[in-house]
Scaffold this motif. Structure first.
Motif, PDB file in Angstrom:
ATOM      1  N   ALA A  47      21.776  16.541 -48.640  1.00 16.90           N
ATOM      2  CA  ALA A  47      22.583  17.271 -49.616  1.00 16.90           C
ATOM      3  C   ALA A  47      22.299  16.835 -51.049  1.00 16.90           C
ATOM      4  N   GLY A  48      21.526  15.768 -51.215  1.00 17.94           N
ATOM      5  CA  GLY A  48      21.188  15.303 -52.549  1.00 17.94           C
ATOM      6  C   GLY A  48      22.298  14.559 -53.257  1.00 17.94           C
ATOM      7  N   LEU A  49      23.208  13.961 -52.502  1.00 17.39           N
ATOM      8  CA  LEU A  49      24.292  13.193 -53.115  1.00 17.39           C
ATOM      9  C   LEU A  49      23.895  11.750 -53.417  1.00 17.39           C
ATOM     10  N   ALA A  50      23.128  11.149 -52.511  1.00 15.42           N
ATOM     11  CA  ALA A  50      22.848   9.720 -52.623  1.00 15.42           C
ATOM     12  C   ALA A  50      21.409   9.396 -52.247  1.00 15.42           C
ATOM     13  N   VAL A  51      20.908   8.342 -52.873  1.00  8.61           N
ATOM     14  CA  VAL A  51      19.607   7.784 -52.539  1.00  8.61           C
ATOM     15  C   VAL A  51      19.834   6.296 -52.298  1.00  8.61           C
ATOM     16  N   VAL A  52      19.458   5.818 -51.114  1.00  7.57           N
ATOM     17  CA  VAL A  52      19.624   4.399 -50.798  1.00  7.57           C
ATOM     18  C   VAL A  52      18.257   3.749 -50.638  1.00  7.57           C
ATOM     19  N   THR A  53      18.184   2.493 -51.039  1.00  5.30           N
ATOM     20  CA  THR A  53      16.983   1.690 -50.834  1.00  5.30           C
ATOM     21  C   THR A  53      17.404   0.416 -50.136  1.00  5.30           C
ATOM     22  N   ILE A  54      16.658   0.076 -49.070  1.00  5.54           N
ATOM     23  CA  ILE A  54      16.926  -1.158 -48.337  1.00  5.54           C
ATOM     24  C   ILE A  54      15.676  -2.027 -48.360  1.00  5.54           C
ATOM     25  N   ILE A  81      26.762   8.216 -47.662  1.00  6.91           N
ATOM     26  CA  ILE A  81      26.100   6.939 -47.952  1.00  6.91           C
ATOM     27  C   ILE A  81      25.813   6.192 -46.655  1.00  6.91           C
ATOM     28  N   MET A  82      26.798   6.108 -45.770  1.00  2.00           N
ATOM     29  CA  MET A  82      26.619   5.384 -44.510  1.00  2.00           C
ATOM     30  C   MET A  82      25.565   6.057 -43.633  1.00  2.00           C
ATOM     31  N   GLU A  83      25.569   7.378 -43.572  1.00  2.00           N
ATOM     32  CA  GLU A  83      24.559   8.093 -42.777  1.00  2.00           C
ATOM     33  C   GLU A  83      23.150   7.904 -43.357  1.00  2.00           C
ATOM     34  N   THR A  84      23.063   7.931 -44.675  1.00  2.00           N
ATOM     35  CA  THR A  84      21.769   7.748 -45.326  1.00  2.00           C
ATOM     36  C   THR A  84      21.274   6.318 -45.132  1.00  2.00           C
ATOM     37  N   LEU A  85      22.175   5.361 -45.177  1.00  2.00           N
ATOM     38  CA  LEU A  85      21.825   3.969 -44.904  1.00  2.00           C
ATOM     39  C   LEU A  85      21.309   3.829 -43.471  1.00  2.00           C
TER      40      LEU A  85
END
Length: 146
Positions: A47-54, A81-85
């Motif tokens: 959906a383009g709400l969040a970008v996560v980097t691990i 956020i949790m799903e993207t993580l």
């Protein structure tokens, strides 16, 4: 008595072959470790709400939110956020498997031990107990802790 046991030349050859395998395993393990430590994964939600980097351990090192979060409920943003993580950690596991396969091999005792020990780090749990002994009689687990 078995003459091959008392044969000094045969014993030297077996020892040299064993040392060669250990030296190669050590070099492959060091190469794998260096490559694994460099891994970073960045994933954007659909959906383009969040970008996560691990990082290589699965720890969140960066989180970027777009202006779309202003039109989304906090609960929905948290879920995204949790799903993207989770998606990033899945990609990390895949990349890690590839690196292990390229270096020590996922079927090797070392590769299996590393895969088992990495999964909990990437998913937040505890590692299952494992003996760590391989066919050559040395403890893979203790070698990896050094």
């Amino acid at each position: 008595m078995n003459d091959t046991i008392l044969d000094p030349d045969g014993a030297r050859e077996r020892l040299a072959a064993w040392k060669g395998r250990i030296d190669k395993l050590a070099a492959d393990t060091q190469a794998m470790s260096a490559r694994l430590q460099e891994v970073r994964v960045t994933v954007q939600d659909p959906a383009g709400l969040a970008v996560v980097t691990i990082d290589s351990t699965g720890a969140l090192v960066d989180l970027r939110l777009t202006d779309r979060v202003q039109r989304t409920t906090p609960d929905a943003v948290a879920k995204v956020i949790m799903e993207t993580l989770g998606a990033a950690r899945s990609e990390l596991a895949e990349r890690s498997q590839e690196i292990i396969a390229d270096t020590v091999g996922v079927a090797s005792p070392v590769g299996q031990a590393i895969v088992q020990n990495m999964a909990p780090q990437q998913h937040g749990g505890q590692a299952p107990e494992r003996s760590g002994d391989d066919d050559d009689g040395f403890d893979v687990q203790s070698m990896l802790r050094r």
